[in-house]
Scaffold this motif. Structure first.
Motif, mmCIF file in Angstrom:
data_model
loop_
_atom_site.group_PDB
_atom_site.id
_atom_site.type_symbol
_atom_site.label_atom_id
_atom_site.label_comp_id
_atom_site.label_asym_id
_atom_site.label_seq_id
_atom_site.Cartn_x
_atom_site.Cartn_y
_atom_site.Cartn_z
ATOM 1 N N LEU A 100 44.258 80.628 5.283
ATOM 2 C CA LEU A 100 44.179 81.983 4.730
ATOM 3 C C LEU A 100 45.548 82.466 4.260
ATOM 4 N N ALA A 101 46.598 82.106 4.996
ATOM 5 C CA ALA A 101 47.945 82.513 4.597
ATOM 6 C C ALA A 101 48.313 81.913 3.246
ATOM 7 N N ALA A 103 46.156 80.970 0.994
ATOM 8 C CA ALA A 103 45.233 81.470 -0.026
ATOM 9 C C ALA A 103 45.561 82.888 -0.455
ATOM 10 N N HIS A 104 46.086 83.718 0.453
ATOM 11 C CA HIS A 104 46.251 85.137 0.153
ATOM 12 C C HIS A 104 47.702 85.610 0.160
ATOM 13 N N VAL A 105 48.618 84.836 0.729
ATOM 14 C CA VAL A 105 50.018 85.253 0.764
ATOM 15 C C VAL A 105 50.826 84.472 -0.263
ATOM 16 N N TYR A 106 50.959 83.177 -0.039
ATOM 17 C CA TYR A 106 51.710 82.331 -0.972
ATOM 18 C C TYR A 106 51.289 80.896 -0.724
ATOM 19 N N ASP A 107 50.947 80.221 -1.812
ATOM 20 C CA ASP A 107 50.410 78.865 -1.697
ATOM 21 C C ASP A 107 51.536 77.863 -1.470
ATOM 22 N N SER A 108 52.095 77.895 -0.264
ATOM 23 C CA SER A 108 53.216 77.034 0.085
ATOM 24 C C SER A 108 52.932 76.378 1.426
ATOM 25 N N TRP A 109 53.328 75.109 1.543
ATOM 26 C CA TRP A 109 53.115 74.408 2.807
ATOM 27 C C TRP A 109 53.893 75.061 3.944
ATOM 28 N N LEU A 110 55.054 75.651 3.629
ATOM 29 C CA LEU A 110 55.865 76.280 4.654
ATOM 30 C C LEU A 110 55.172 77.526 5.216
ATOM 31 N N ALA A 115 52.278 79.960 9.670
ATOM 32 C CA ALA A 115 51.098 80.704 10.098
ATOM 33 C C ALA A 115 50.296 79.922 11.138
ATOM 34 N N GLY A 116 50.129 78.626 10.908
ATOM 35 C CA GLY A 116 49.335 77.817 11.827
ATOM 36 C C GLY A 116 50.002 77.661 13.187
#
Length: 328
Positions: A100-101, A103-110, A115-116
């Motif tokens: 979700l982070a 998808a809705h914040v910034y599409d970055s692996w970091l 978030a995870g």
């Protein structure tokens, strides 16, 4: 350097090497694990022509990655004379938050990784605080968070999966290789190394053995047992978050209903590895070997066509036998 001094250095080296090995292998009877593992390899190799192959061993490594990662953290919790039944639900919630982070914040692996792992750490912190501050048994606390975290994972997306579109995230945690090692196995090795350094080569490791072995004596010796125990839960939650990154990257999506019942495998791996449910005893490499035994057992039973229901029966019997052995 004189001849006598060089002789002294040479004589001192073997004891240091033996000390290192003894720190890593702290089980009372670690050789029994190796014997059991070798017997299992021989039996399955004879029963199935597909078992003894490099590709199958890589499959076992991938299949046991989630259990091994979380079992490293569970080792700390059980040595502290606690238990965490919520690791599977923490994994599901952490995976959903990571997806979700992105998808809705910034599409970055970091962003997804923070978030995870952060979600896992938060759940672990809640478990630790409720256990130590309110004096509620960890069995009951984590039984509650098992249900609450799973329900929250379903609630935030109405039980729908969240697709992950970040190619770097998928590559880094699920599909790439590091020096020829598949990503899930590489992250497992990283978790193992961190666990070994913390448990066997740090002040915190000595404190957690003391807190689990004799909490009263540890408290009177100046160890903050509440902090030590809470940090064990936080570390377990963080590794559950790392396992969530690996699983969601491999699946290209996060689902709220994944890995239900995986806590059974995690606890079985730790107990099989020589960790005592009564606290104060355990070692990381034993836990890893216990995880490999569970993974090899699952893999071998699948190759032999054993039903999934019978596999659950066998794993349950192994847990009971391991606990009985621990009490002796």
């Amino acid at each position: 350097m004189t001849e006598s001094s060089s002789t002294t250095v040479a004589a001192a080296a073997p004891p240091r090497a033996r000390q290192l090995v003894s720190q890593l292998l702290q089980g009372d009877q670690p050789y029994m694990l190796y014997v059991a593992f070798v017997i299992m390899l021989v039996v399955f190799s004879a029963a199935s022509p597909h078992f003894l192959s490099f590709d199958n061993f890589l499959n076992i490594g991938r299949q046991t990655a989630l259990v091994s990662i979380m079992a490293v953290g569970m080792t700390f919790v059980i040595i502290a004379r606690q238990i965490d039944l919520s690791v599977g639900s923490t994994l599901a919630l952490s995976g959903m938050c990571a997806a979700l982070a992105m998808a809705h914040v910034y599409d970055s692996w970091l962003v997804g990784a923070v978030a995870g792992i952060g979600t896992g750490a938060l759940v672990g912190f809640i478990n630790g605080v409720l256990t130590t501050r309110l004096a509620i048994p960890s069995f009951l606390v984590t039984l509650g968070t098992l249900s609450a975290a799973r329900g929250l994972a379903m609630l935030i997306t109405d039980t729908k999966p969240v697709i992950i579109t970040s190619d770097p995230y998928i590559e880094l945690f699920g599909e790439t290789t590091f020096l020829g090692i598949p990503a899930p196995i590489a992250w497992t090795l990283l978790a193992i190394v961190i666990g070994i350094l913390l448990l066997h080569f740090s002040i915190y490791g000595r404190q957690i053995y003391a807190a689990g072995g004799n909490p009263t004596a540890a408290l009177y010796s100046g160890i903050n047992t509440r902090r030590v125990t809470t940090l064990a839960f936080v570390f377990t939650g963080m590794l559950a978050g790392l396992a969530a990154l690996v699983l969601s990257a491999r699946s290209h999506a996060a689902r709220p209903d994944v890995v239900q019942g995986i806590e059974l495998d995690v606890i079985a791996a730790v107990i099989l590895g020589g960790c005592s449910l009564f606290g104060g005893r355990g070692f990381i490499l034993g836990t890893v070997l216990g995880s490999l035994i569970i993974g090899t057992l699952n893999n071998g039973l699948v190759l032999l066509g054993v039903s999934s229901s019978l596999q659950l029966v066998i794993k349950g019997a192994i847990i009971v036998a391991a606990v009985a052995f621990t009490k002796r």
